[in-house]
Design a protein around this motif. Sequence first.
Motif, PDB file in Angstrom:
ATOM      1  N   ARG A 148       5.148   7.197  -2.308  1.00  0.00           N
ATOM      2  CA  ARG A 148       5.303   8.231  -1.681  1.00  0.00           C
ATOM      3  C   ARG A 148       6.849   8.563  -1.252  1.00  0.00           C
ATOM      4  O   ARG A 148       7.142   9.649  -1.414  1.00  0.00           O
ATOM      5  CB  ARG A 148       4.552   7.998  -0.296  1.00  0.00           C
ATOM      6  CG  ARG A 148       3.088   8.157  -0.421  1.00  0.00           C
ATOM      7  CD  ARG A 148       2.496   7.750   0.928  1.00  0.00           C
ATOM      8  NE  ARG A 148       1.023   7.975   0.920  1.00  0.00           N
ATOM      9  CZ  ARG A 148       0.333   7.047   1.490  1.00  0.00           C
ATOM     10  NH1 ARG A 148       0.474   6.366   2.460  1.00  0.00           N
ATOM     11  NH2 ARG A 148      -0.980   7.275   1.385  1.00  0.00           N
ATOM     12  N   ARG A 155       4.223  -0.233  -4.651  1.00  0.00           N
ATOM     13  CA  ARG A 155       3.460  -0.101  -3.466  1.00  0.00           C
ATOM     14  C   ARG A 155       3.334   1.226  -3.205  1.00  0.00           C
ATOM     15  O   ARG A 155       3.993   2.316  -3.504  1.00  0.00           O
ATOM     16  CB  ARG A 155       4.121  -0.714  -2.288  1.00  0.00           C
ATOM     17  CG  ARG A 155       4.075  -2.176  -2.562  1.00  0.00           C
ATOM     18  CD  ARG A 155       4.852  -3.007  -1.201  1.00  0.00           C
ATOM     19  NE  ARG A 155       4.637  -4.159  -1.393  1.00  0.00           N
ATOM     20  CZ  ARG A 155       5.621  -5.010  -1.557  1.00  0.00           C
ATOM     21  NH1 ARG A 155       6.732  -4.671  -1.077  1.00  0.00           N
ATOM     22  NH2 ARG A 155       5.548  -6.205  -1.741  1.00  0.00           N
ATOM     23  N   VAL A 156       2.339   1.806  -2.296  1.00  0.00           N
ATOM     24  CA  VAL A 156       1.988   3.050  -2.119  1.00  0.00           C
ATOM     25  C   VAL A 156       2.980   3.874  -1.443  1.00  0.00           C
ATOM     26  O   VAL A 156       3.303   4.876  -1.702  1.00  0.00           O
ATOM     27  CB  VAL A 156       0.478   3.435  -1.559  1.00  0.00           C
ATOM     28  CG1 VAL A 156       0.226   4.706  -1.366  1.00  0.00           C
ATOM     29  CG2 VAL A 156      -0.673   2.953  -2.202  1.00  0.00           C
TER      30      VAL A 156
END
Length: 82
Positions: free
Chosen positions: A61, A56-57
Amino acid sequence: MPRLKVNESELRCRKLRGCIKNAQEVQGINTVKTAELTGIPVSTLYARLKNPDDFRVRELRDVFRVLKIPEKEKERIAREVI
């Protein structure tokens, strides 16, 4: 007969996996410590590294933040992997 050519999706997964493993090596952090610092469960992080398409983003990150991947490197990874 074995496959001789790696498909595009597998090549992108290998590149992302390699970038993360390389950054871990540079920072001297293993996968368990990375999971601890990001708040991602260890089993989930191992699963994501096995199949990077599932990241997932937010998770990426967090991983990039913990591994202190510079902005230019993030841009390069995004161009090559996405």
